[in-house]
Structure formats: structure tokens, C-alpha cells
Design an enzyme around this catalytic site. Structure first.
Site, PDB file in Angstrom:
ATOM      1  N   CYS A 107      24.113 -57.434 115.175  1.00 51.96           N
ATOM      2  CA  CYS A 107      25.535 -57.459 115.490  1.00 51.96           C
ATOM      3  C   CYS A 107      25.806 -57.435 116.980  1.00 51.96           C
ATOM      4  O   CYS A 107      26.938 -57.634 117.424  1.00 51.96           O
ATOM      5  CB  CYS A 107      26.199 -56.258 114.843  1.00 51.96           C
ATOM      6  SG  CYS A 107      25.334 -54.738 115.266  1.00 51.96           S
ATOM      7  N   CYS A 110      -5.779  -5.580 116.907  1.00 52.97           N
ATOM      8  CA  CYS A 110      -6.443  -4.308 116.626  1.00 52.97           C
ATOM      9  C   CYS A 110      -5.546  -3.126 116.942  1.00 52.97           C
ATOM     10  O   CYS A 110      -4.845  -3.108 117.951  1.00 52.97           O
ATOM     11  CB  CYS A 110      -7.718  -4.216 117.449  1.00 52.97           C
ATOM     12  SG  CYS A 110      -8.499  -2.618 117.329  1.00 52.97           S
ATOM     13  N   CYS A 125      -0.567   5.782 113.688  1.00 49.20           N
ATOM     14  CA  CYS A 125      -0.148   7.166 113.488  1.00 49.20           C
ATOM     15  C   CYS A 125      -0.119   7.951 114.797  1.00 49.20           C
ATOM     16  O   CYS A 125       0.285   9.108 114.824  1.00 49.20           O
ATOM     17  CB  CYS A 125      -1.060   7.867 112.486  1.00 49.20           C
ATOM     18  SG  CYS A 125      -2.738   8.070 113.074  1.00 49.20           S
ATOM     19  N   CYS A 145       3.894 -24.484 109.569  1.00 44.71           N
ATOM     20  CA  CYS A 145       3.203 -25.230 108.531  1.00 44.71           C
ATOM     21  C   CYS A 145       4.212 -26.138 107.848  1.00 44.71           C
ATOM     22  O   CYS A 145       5.268 -25.704 107.428  1.00 44.71           O
ATOM     23  CB  CYS A 145       2.578 -24.305 107.501  1.00 44.71           C
ATOM     24  SG  CYS A 145       1.686 -25.214 106.230  1.00 44.71           S
ATOM     25  N   CYS A 157      -4.486   7.508 108.048  1.00 49.24           N
ATOM     26  CA  CYS A 157      -3.199   7.498 108.739  1.00 49.24           C
ATOM     27  C   CYS A 157      -2.124   6.782 107.946  1.00 49.24           C
ATOM     28  O   CYS A 157      -1.015   6.619 108.400  1.00 49.24           O
ATOM     29  CB  CYS A 157      -3.332   6.882 110.129  1.00 49.24           C
ATOM     30  SG  CYS A 157      -3.627   5.126 110.133  1.00 49.24           S
ATOM     31  N   HIS A 186      -9.781  10.172 113.246  1.00 51.25           N
ATOM     32  CA  HIS A 186      -9.616   9.626 111.898  1.00 51.25           C
ATOM     33  C   HIS A 186     -10.474   8.395 111.660  1.00 51.25           C
ATOM     34  O   HIS A 186     -10.190   7.573 110.826  1.00 51.25           O
ATOM     35  CB  HIS A 186      -8.154   9.408 111.543  1.00 51.25           C
ATOM     36  CG  HIS A 186      -7.486   8.316 112.283  1.00 51.25           C
ATOM     37  ND1 HIS A 186      -7.903   7.837 113.473  1.00 51.25           N
ATOM     38  CD2 HIS A 186      -6.390   7.590 111.944  1.00 51.25           C
ATOM     39  CE1 HIS A 186      -7.107   6.894 113.871  1.00 51.25           C
ATOM     40  NE2 HIS A 186      -6.188   6.702 112.963  1.00 51.25           N
ATOM     41  N   CYS A 240       7.051  -9.659  92.480  1.00 50.86           N
ATOM     42  CA  CYS A 240       8.127 -10.361  93.192  1.00 50.86           C
ATOM     43  C   CYS A 240       9.410  -9.538  93.328  1.00 50.86           C
ATOM     44  O   CYS A 240      10.061  -9.553  94.367  1.00 50.86           O
ATOM     45  CB  CYS A 240       8.443 -11.678  92.495  1.00 50.86           C
ATOM     46  SG  CYS A 240       7.057 -12.819  92.462  1.00 50.86           S
ATOM     47  N   CYS A 288      21.811 -42.746 124.340  1.00 54.78           N
ATOM     48  CA  CYS A 288      22.862 -42.483 123.361  1.00 54.78           C
ATOM     49  C   CYS A 288      22.393 -42.857 121.955  1.00 54.78           C
ATOM     50  O   CYS A 288      22.665 -42.136 120.997  1.00 54.78           O
ATOM     51  CB  CYS A 288      24.129 -43.250 123.705  1.00 54.78           C
ATOM     52  SG  CYS A 288      25.020 -42.505 125.077  1.00 54.78           S
ATOM     53  N   CYS A 342       8.742 -16.687  94.504  1.00 54.10           N
ATOM     54  CA  CYS A 342       9.790 -16.266  95.422  1.00 54.10           C
ATOM     55  C   CYS A 342       9.717 -16.971  96.769  1.00 54.10           C
ATOM     56  O   CYS A 342      10.618 -16.815  97.585  1.00 54.10           O
ATOM     57  CB  CYS A 342       9.815 -14.753  95.585  1.00 54.10           C
ATOM     58  SG  CYS A 342       8.283 -14.019  96.111  1.00 54.10           S
TER      59      CYS A 342
HETATM   60 ZN   LIG Z   1       0.872 -23.665 104.862  1.00 51.04          ZN
HETATM   61 ZN   LIG Z   2      26.719 -53.149 114.817  1.00 46.81          ZN
HETATM   62 ZN   LIG Z   3       6.653 -13.612  94.552  1.00 45.70          ZN
HETATM   63 ZN   LIG Z   4      25.064 -44.190 126.661  1.00 40.35          ZN
HETATM   64 ZN   LIG Z   5      -4.011   6.154 112.460  1.00 37.59          ZN
END
Ligand SMILES: [Zn+2]
Ligand SMILES: [Zn+2]
Ligand SMILES: [Zn+2]
Ligand SMILES: [Zn+2]
Ligand SMILES: [Zn+2]
Ligand SMILES: [Zn+2]
Lengths: 221, 584
Positions: free
Chosen positions: B192, B374, B390, B279, B403, B397, B334, B200, B324
Site C-alpha cells: 500500500c 550457604c 538461628c 524458563c 535450628c 549446632h 496443594c 515507529c 497449582c
Molecule cells: Zn522450566
Molecule cells: Zn497500508
Molecule cells: Zn500443587
Molecule cells: Zn516515526
Molecule cells: Zn542454625
């Protein structure tokens, strides 16, 4: 930033254009995102002689996202909320494209006043009125135009604000129940809720009256 | 791709060949596996005999041969010996990647359609027709032969050769949309000839694409549809701005096809997205016995039978609950998960309080930043070693790791004074542990990703130097497995705090807590090994990995065993009513 350039250009073009009958103004000189649009009600419609104000908010992503528009002037129309002024129009939603402008959108709104779409309503009560009693609808719409959309200085009308007329309800019904001792506002509220505007063409008038009475008694407990 | 002609106009064209090449994908954030090679670089590996409509089955048989490791979901490996427990007879959960979906549902349809030799149709046209007809190639064929002029129009196409879609550079261009006056700029237009600047157009497409529908010319009443290839070319141009090399996307990476696939996947309840961050794969439920499935769904609503929780694997091997949609939340049923999530959302303000209060050393009050996963912390200033959970001295401990338990008897009289405060403290106790493990999972992930990088770099380096005595992949084969075991173990651990929060106390709840302590201990131990490997001061990281090989293998097996034991015993004791939930 393209948004600023674009709005500035749109404003300028609108200023130079005297044909379309659409006006655009910034609410505040330093803020390009809040505008007000104005246009006249189309002749031959109940909105004739009214001047309608549209409040316009420009989103960050304009013109890729549509401007947010609503009627700042109260209006009685199936596709516009009689309470909030919200507009049901596809180009303001999914049918927007960045080629459309504020001016072209305002013109579309003007067209919407000319050709309502009661089957895709924003205001169900108004749409029902439109479909069931076109003449009654038009009278009410014209009344709203007179009350809300006519500026004091350009019109000499000085109408008394009549609540029943505002909702297109036959004043006689309201009087009837008011005479029975029910408050006027409650009566109108109940009639609106029940979608009753007049007794014209109603066969089982006394049944309907009883139902209204029932509702009113519940309401006024 | 760049053609300069005399008029100083540059036009961009595609090359059919480019379809074939696929740029090397960036390593997925979540993919912690040390995958040596991508066996499915070639799109055709998904292909299967035509005429067969059972895509899912075909897909399955194909991936079995190509991606052995991927179909073997970890759940069947680790937690459930009998995967049929999960569903009714004939119920299958199939992991998909978006690319596979595009290949099988879209591109295979395109290949089939091509065999019909629809006169005058380019591949671009066929793709548009197919998407318009929701990828039903039979319907495309029918409508085409019924009235092809009409069908072309409906699809927003122009018959065959007359199409003139263009990317070009033009001089002195004023773009109506952005209102820029360009001395020279790239513009795009369809047949067209409605021209707008590339920026844009890209912006417009980027907005429209999320619907997953075909995109028409920007002009409001213009019905011409933008071909898929032009869309991806536009993205490529924008993404490779200022660089000479334009990397073209394959059809598998086509933005509109991806958006359309997403739309289709969203609209069917038999597909569920993997909830893991970053993911983009999903899992399909293929049912043969609908009534059984419906029964199962309603059974699940308030059931404490956690053996019925449909834990499934995604294409990237993440485990999640198909019911879920959350990550693998065993041992919680669940409905408990739902309650807990709701509670955490409602109480998020109190939870913020924890954040503010847990970032300082319990001894010297220096603020402490936690990096890895850790929870054995050493204050940088006073060298105090403590437990992040804790706040007790770490050495105390280590042997008797306890804990986790919330003790009602601490500062008894004070707590008794205020019942509601106790409730809050009880919640905070469990919430804190739940959220710490959630944070630690992210920390672990970071550490693991770094280890993955280090080993890869090391391997590359050795290979390039042609060293004979080099480390082979076999030597570190245990790593991905151990990494996954750590992650899954911590996930289970995290959910045990939700479980324990709702658990009525009894002798059996103590057994649960003991299992929890054990799992906690081995998870923290392995996490610590990995973190030590990646310590900044350690300059022989790969050496440390190999030195700790046996330890890592043992710990990861220990985690698996303890995780399994914990879930199994929770499952049994919930079923025979020895473990009960207490909901107020
Ligand atoms: Zn995945
Ligand atoms: Zn067009
Ligand atoms: Zn579930
Ligand atoms: Zn533009
Ligand atoms: Zn602890
Ligand atoms: Zn300290």
C-alpha cells in the site's frame, strides 16, 4: 522524545484548523499530557447547541497507546456513562493505531453522538431507554444537553433542574408516589432501578404500581 | 543483506539461506547443566513422518532419541519410582519448549501445505494464511481452492507477484507518527506504500505483537498484513543498530510466531508454563481418560495424599506442580501451599521486618551481606561463625543440627504474656526459614553457574593447548547431578517450613523435624563445599572440585536419600493420620 514533538504538532495543527469545529487546549502550559477537547453537538441530534468538554490524558507510550478520553460534560448517551463520562469506543481501545490523532478521535466522538450504538452500551440504563422508547430517550438527552452542555452566556435558557426529567421519568408517576408519602429521591431511585419511565402503553398498570409500591416499602424500611 | 544501488538507496532483503543458520544461543540462566553440545541445533531433528496427527506421541518418540536427558524427568528419577502414580492410566505429562511447539504445530504445517503447490503463494503468504486459519492446513487448502481471490483478501494479502513490501532508506522523510523530519532514515512500507520510519514501525509492532495475532499496516483502514519475515527482520535491524552485521532470526525465533505460540498455549488448560524464572518452557497434559482426570482434580483440592500431587518436569528439567502451577512443593499438599502463599502475601509487612533485622552479625552488629547460598556465616569483622538461620554459634549446632525447631519454652513467661505475639513469632520463625532458603536457592544458583563457567573455560583452555593429560568431561560428570540435587534438596527444605507451620505437634511431627534437620544439614554442607570452591582466594578452582569429588558425590546422594525419606515418611504419616494439619 517523539511524544512531545507529536503532541506539539497536533496542537499546532488543531489551532490552525477552523473547519473541523474541534478545539484542543492544554490544561496547563507546561504539561503536554493533560488536555481538554471541545466540540459542538451535531445538528439534528438531541445534543444540538451543546458544547461538550472532553478530558484527555496522554499515556507515556502515546501515540502507540491511545489517549485516555472521557466526557467532562455530563451527557445522556448509550455509549457514554451518565455517571463518569467513560466512553465505549473501539478506537480508544483495541482499534487505536498511532496514525489516529487527538483531533480525529474527537471527530469520531462527535460522530458517536450522531449514531449511538445501543447494542454495545456503556450505560445500560440509558441504552435500555434508547431501545424501548426512542422519543423519551431523545427528550431526556436534549434535556441533559440543555442543563449541562449549554454555557450560560451563549444561551438565555434558564431551566429549572428537574430530577424526574433528568432520568426521562414521567413526572406524574413520581408525584403519585410522592403524594403517598414516599420521598422523591427514593421514588426516582426505585423507578430507575426498575427501568420504568412512564405508564404509557402499560396494560397491567395496577400490577406495575403494586410492584413499585413493594420496592418502595422495602427501600424505605 | 545490504544492497547498495546507484540511487544511494539501501534496501534490505532476505536470503533464503539464512533460515538455516542459527546463532548460538546464550547459555540459559537456569540451565546449570554442563551440556556438552546441543543435539537439536538442526531444526529438522524434530521432523516426523507426515500424515500422522498425533504430534505429542511423535514428539515424544523423537525427543527420546535426541534429548534423552530431557525427557527423563527428575521426578521419575529421584522422588517417584513409579511415575504412573501421578496420573490416571494413559495420562502423560509432556515437556515442551516453545521452539518445538513452533516447529511441530506451525512449521510442520507449513511444510505440509507446501506440498499442495498453492499457485503463486510464497512461503510468507502461506505462513500468513496458516496463522489466519489457526494452523489448520486443510482449511487453508479448502478456502484457497474455493475462492482464492476472496481468501487472499481475507488474509490481507495481494495475489502473488504484486506484493511490494519494502525496507528502504529514504531522504528528507517526515514521519507522521513521531513527527520527526529526517534527513535520511530507514522506512518500511507494505504494498500500500504507507511509509513510516522504522523506529515507529518497530514500536507499533512491539505493542501489537503481544496479542499474538497477525499485524496489519499502521494505517487504520489498511488491511495489508505484515509478513512474519519482515517482522523478524525489523527486530533484527533494531537490535543490531549501529552494527554492520545483522543477525537474522530463524523462523523458530520469529517474534510473531513466538507470540502466537504463547497465545495458543495460554488459551488451553492442558498446557502449563513452568514457573521457574527465566524458563519459557511448558508441559502438556495429555489425557486419555477424561473422567478419571476430572475426578483426580477434584480429589486434589483438599487431599492430604501427597503421592497424588502431579509433580512434572519442564523441558529444562525444572520440577513443578501441574495442579497449582507452583514449583515442586512437596512435602506440602496443594491446598496447604495455597493457604501459605496467601498468608505470606497478607503478612508481607511483618516479613519485611525480618529483612531489616537479620542483616547484622549477632556479636558485633556489623552489617553482613550474604552472597552464596550457604548459611554458615563468618563475620568479616569479628570472625564470629554463626548460623544465618538461628543466629547461634555455628560450632554448637554442627553435630546436633536443630535450628529448625520452634521452641515454645524459650523465655516462657514472657511469651505467654502475649498470645498474639506468640502466634506472630511462630509464623515469623517458619517464614524466616522459608524465605532464607528461597534466597539461598538464588545464591546457590549463582555459585553453581560460576562453577559451570569455570569448568567450561578450563576445558576450552586445555583443549586449545592440546594438553594430553587433560581433564575430560567424564571426570566432572558428577557435577551437574550434584548441582541439581542441591537445588532440589533446598527447594524441598524450603517447603518443609510451610509444612511444619501448619503441622499439629505430636511425636510424629518430631520425626518430621528430625528428617528436616538431616536434610538441612546435608544441604548446607554441600552448599558450603561449592561456595568454598568459588571463594575468591581459591586460585585452583577446578583442582578443588576434583579433590572434593568423593565428598560432593556422597553429599549429593545423601541429600537425595534424605529428601526421599522425608517426603516418603510425610506421605505415609499423612495418609495414616499420624501427621495432621492444624488450621485456625
Ligand atoms: Zn522450566
Ligand atoms: Zn497500508
Ligand atoms: Zn500443587
Ligand atoms: Zn516515526
Ligand atoms: Zn542454625
Ligand atoms: Zn561480627
Amino acid at each position: 522524545m517523539s511524544r512531545v514533538k507529536r503532541i506539539a504538532k497536533e496542537l499546532e495543527e488543531c489551532r490552525q484548523d477552523t473547519q473541523s469545529g474541534v478545539t484542543l487546549k492544554l490544561n496547563n502550559e507546561n504539561d503536554l499530557t493533560h488536555l481538554t477537547g471541545y466540540f459542538k453537538g451535531p445538528p439534528g441530534t438531541p445534543y444540538e447547541n451543546g458544547l461538550f468538554q472532553i478530558s484527555i490524558d496522554i499515556p507515556n507510550d502515546y501515540p502507540f497507546k491511545p489517549p485516555q478520553m472521557k466526557f467532562a460534560t455530563k451527557i445522556y448517551h448509550p455509549n457514554i456513562s451518565s455517571v463518569t463520562g467513560a466512553i465505549c469506543l473501539n478506537i480508544l481501545k483495541d482499534k487505536w493505531t498511532p496514525v489516529l490523532t487527538l483531533k480525529s478521535t474527537l471527530i469520531s466522538l462527535q460522530l458517536l453522538l450522531q449514531s449511538p450504538e445501543p447494542n454495545d452500551p456503556q450505560d445500560a440504563e440509558v441504552a435500555k431507554h434508547f431501545l424501548s422508547n426512542k422519543q423519551g430517550f431523545e427528550e431526556t438527552a436534549a434535556y441533559w444537553t440543555k442543563i449541562y452542555a449549554t454555557t450560560k452566556d451563549n444561551e438565555s435558557v434558564n431551566v429549572e433542574l428537574k430530577d424526574s426529567q433528568l432520568y426521562g421519568i414521567d413526572d406524574e408517576i413520581v408525584n403519585q408516589f410522592e403524594n403517598m408519602g414516599f420521598p422523591r429521591d427514593k421514588t426516582i431511585e426505585v423507578l430507575r432501578r426498575m427501568g420504568i419511565k412512564s405508564f404509557k402503553g402499560v396494560n397491567n398498570k395496577s400490577d406495575v404500581e403494586n410492584k413499585i409500591l413493594e420496592e418502595l416499602l422495602k427501600e424505605c424500611q | 543483506m545490504l544492497n547498495f544501488d546507484e540511487d544511494d538507496n539501501i534496501s534490505f532483503e532476505y536470503d533464503e539461506e539464512e533460515e538455516e543458520e542459527e546463532d548460538d544461543e546464550e547459555d540459559d540462566d537456569t540451565n546449570i547443566e554442563a551440556d556438552v553440545e546441543d543435539s537439536d541445533d538442526d531444526a529438522s531433528s524434530f521432523a516426523f513422518e507426515s500424515d500422522d496427527n498425533d504430534h505429542a506421541e511423535n514428539y515424544k518418540s523423537n525427543t527420546t532419541s535426541n534429548n534423552n536427558n530431557q525427557l527423563d524427568t527428575p521426578i521419575s528419577k529421584h522422588l517417584r519410582d513409579d511415575s504412573s502414580v501421578v496420573g490416571c492410566n494413559g495420562t502423560l505429562y509432556l515437556p515442551w519448549s516453545i521452539e518445538q511447539f513452533i516447529q511441530i504445530k506451525f512449521l510442520d504445517a507449513l511444510d505440509k501445505l507446501k506440498t499442495f503447490n498453492l499457485y503463486g503463494c510464497s512461503d510468507d503468504d502461506l505462513l500468513i494464511m496458516l496463522q489466519y486459519k489457526k494452523w489448520q492446513q486443510e482449511e487453508v487448502v479448502n478456502e484457497f481452492f474455493d475462492n482464492h481471490d476472496k481468501f487472499y483478501k481475507k488474509c490481507g494479502l495481494l495475489l502473488g507477484k504484486d506484493t511490494n513490501n519494502q525496507f528502504e532508506i529514504v531522504k528528507n522523510f517526515s514521519c507522521f507518527i513521531c513527527c520527526e523530519d529526517y534527513k535520511s532514515t530507514e522506512v518500511y512500507s507494505l504494498t500500500c506504500n504507507h511509509q513510516y520510519c522504522l523506529k515507529c514501525y518497530h514500536h507499533y509492532i512491539n505493542n501489537e505483537i503481544n496479542n499474538g495475532r497477525l499485524i496489519t499496516c499502521i494505517e487504520p483502514d489498511c488491511k495489508f498484513v505484515i509478513p512474519h519475515k519482515d517482522i523478524s527482520h525489523m527486530y533484527s535491524l533494531i537490535e543490531s543498530k549501529h552494527s554492520v552485521i545483522i543477525v537474522e532470526k530463524t523462523l523458530l525465533q520469529n517474534p510473531l510466531l513466538i507470540a502466537n505460540a504463547r497465545e495458543l498455549i495460554n488459551s488451553k488448560i492442558t498446557y502449563k508454563w513452568c514457573p521457574a524464572t527465566d524458563c519459557s518452557s511448558f508441559t502438556e497434559l495429555s489425557i486419555s481418560d477424561v473422567s478419571c482426570e476430572a475426578q483426580k482434580q477434584s480429589d486434589l483440592k483438599n487431599s492430604n495424599d501427597i503421592s497424588k500431587v502431579p509433580i512434572v518436569g519442564c523441558f529444562e528439567n525444572h520440577e513443578f506442580c501441574f495442579n497449582c502451577g507452583y514449583e515442586n512443593h512437596l512435602p506440602c499438599p496443594c491446598w496447604i501451599v495455597k493457604k501459605w502463599i496467601k498468608k505470606c502475601e497478607d503478612d508481607s509487612e511483618t516479613a519485611n521486618w525480618i529483612d531489616a533485622n537479620t542483616h547484622t552479625c549477632p556479636k558485633c552488629h556489623t552489617s553482613i551481606e550474604k552472597n552464596g547460598g550457604c548459611n554458615h556465616m563468618t563475620c568479616r569483622k569479628c570472625k564470629y561463625e554463626f548460623c544465618w538461620i538461628c543466629f547461634n554459634k555455628w560450632s554448637e549446632h554442627n553435630n546436633n543440627y536443630s535450628c529448625n525447631r520452634f521452641r515454645d519454652d524459650q523465655k516462657e513467661e514472657e511469651i505467654r504474656r502475649n498470645k498474639s505475639r506468640q502466634t506472630l513469632e511462630r509464623y515469623l520463625h517458619f517464614y524466616k526459614r522459608y524465605s532464607i532458603h528461597e534466597t539461598s536457592m538464588k545464591g546457590d544458583k549463582k555459585t553453581l553457574r560460576k562453577i559451570d563457567e569455570v569448568t567450561k573455560i578450563y576445558m576450552e583452555d586445555r583443549r586449545s593447548k592440546n594438553e594430553i593429560n587433560n581433564l575430560s568431561w567424564i571426570d566432572i560428570e558428577f557435577l551437574p547431578e550434584a548441582m541439581r540435587s542441591l537445588q532440589n534438596g533446598r527447594k524441598t527444605l524450603k517447603w518443609t517450613y510451610c509444612f511444619a507451620f501448619y503441622l499439629a505437634s505430636s511425636n510424629f511431627s518430631q520425626i518430621f523435624e528430625t528428617n528436616q534437620d538431616y536434610l538441612n544439614k546435608s544441604v548446607e554442607d554441600l552448599s558450603e563445599v561449592f561456595e568454598k570452591i568459588m571463594d575468591k582466594k581459591n586460585d585452583d578452582k577446578v583442582g578443588t572440585i576434583l579433590k572434593n569429588k568423593i565428598k560432593i558425590i556422597n553429599l549429593s546422594e545423601l541429600i537425595l536419600r534424605r529428601q526421599k525419606t522425608l517426603i516418603k515418611s510425610a506421605e505415609e504419616n499423612l495418609l495414616n493420620g499420624l501427621l495432621k494439619f492444624e488450621i485456625d
